[in-house]
Design an enzyme around this catalytic site. Structure first.
Site, PDB file in Angstrom:
ATOM      1  N   ASP A  17       0.868  -1.167   0.000  1.00 23.28           N
ATOM      2  CA  ASP A  17       0.000   0.000   0.000  1.00 23.28           C
ATOM      3  C   ASP A  17       0.916   1.231   0.000  1.00 23.28           C
ATOM      4  O   ASP A  17       2.118   1.121   0.296  1.00 23.28           O
ATOM      5  CB  ASP A  17      -0.880  -0.029   1.252  1.00 23.28           C
ATOM      6  CG  ASP A  17      -1.659   1.248   1.450  1.00 23.28           C
ATOM      7  OD1 ASP A  17      -2.386   1.650   0.529  1.00 23.28           O
ATOM      8  OD2 ASP A  17      -1.526   1.846   2.535  1.00 23.28           O
ATOM      9  N   ASP A  19      -0.035   5.168   1.042  1.00 27.29           N
ATOM     10  CA  ASP A  19      -0.192   6.109   2.156  1.00 27.29           C
ATOM     11  C   ASP A  19      -0.242   5.376   3.491  1.00 27.29           C
ATOM     12  O   ASP A  19      -1.061   4.470   3.694  1.00 27.29           O
ATOM     13  CB  ASP A  19      -1.465   6.933   1.969  1.00 27.29           C
ATOM     14  CG  ASP A  19      -1.378   7.836   0.753  1.00 27.29           C
ATOM     15  OD1 ASP A  19      -0.481   8.682   0.720  1.00 27.29           O
ATOM     16  OD2 ASP A  19      -2.196   7.676  -0.171  1.00 27.29           O
TER      17      ASP A  19
END
Length: 223
Positions: A17, A19
């Site tokens: 991922d 952020d």
């Protein structure tokens, strides 16, 4: 984490991922989304902010059920605001070294951000862009649906069961679980303890990578 559940296990690929996992964009996200929520009189801004991370903008807006809202237009306005604000965007500690050590074609970034925003944040954080970058535009159903991680594994040519997903948010963790991947949780930006059965670590500073091509990728403890 190197001493936990995944110690000694070899993986075909790592899926990250963005952020909160490799990029700390929390300051920007909080500024933009909290201002938007207050503007639109969201009933419980604090609860909304606690649960909105890792989810595509359109889905965050849609789940609020606000009357008179043009969801696509609001999502576009939020994205523009996020792209204009890169103040405070930083790499998670150790992420640059860790990502730079990964073999080309053995890792991907899988984010709920649109591609333009993802590229802007990666550049602001000084992080590399992998060959496979799955963004919001690439799937019909965002996290917590598994589509994005399944697509990343497919594009890398690695079975999802041989992938380790690095995540920080509940929606992303659920997506990885639904896809059938192993999961590691990054807690660098967490303000509260996240209850999870998966191994977790604060940042990449104490991790080292052992790349045994063609056997795969596994962790070691940094000296």
């Amino acid at each position: 984490m190197a001493d936990g559940f995944h110690a000694g296990r070899t993986f075909g690929a790592f899926l990250f991922d963005m952020d909160g996992t490799i990029v700390n964009s929390l300051a920007v996200v909080n500024r933009v989304w909290s201002a938007w929520a207050r503007k639109h009189n969201v009933a419980d801004v604090e609860e909304f902010m606690r649960t909105m991370h890792g989810i595509r903008a359109v889905e965050n807006i849609r789940r609020l059920g606000l009357p008179g809202i043009e969801i696509e237009r609001e999502a576009e306005a939020i994205t523009i605001a996020e792209m204009e604000d890169v103040d405070g965007i930083l790499p998670i500690e150790g992420a640059l070294a860790f990502l730079s050590a990964l073999p080309e074609g053995r890792w991907a970034i899988v984010t709920s951000a649109i591609r333009e925003l993802a590229l802007k944040r990666l550049a602001a954080a000084g992080l590399p862009v992998p060959r496979v970058l799955v963004t919001a535009e690439d799937v019909a159903h965002g996290k917590p649906a598994p589509d994005c991680f399944l697509l990343a594994a497919e594009r890398l040519g690695v079975p999802i069961g041989d992938c380790l997903v690095f995540e920080d948010a509940p929606a992303g963790i659920k997506a990885a679980e639904a896809a059938g991947a192993a999961v590691a949780v990054v807690t660098a930006t967490h303000s509260h303890v996240l209850e999870t059965p998966h191994p977790s670590f604060a940042d990449y500073g104490r991790l080292s990578l052992v790349a045994n091509e063609p056997d795969g990728l596994r962790f070691g403890r940094a000296a």
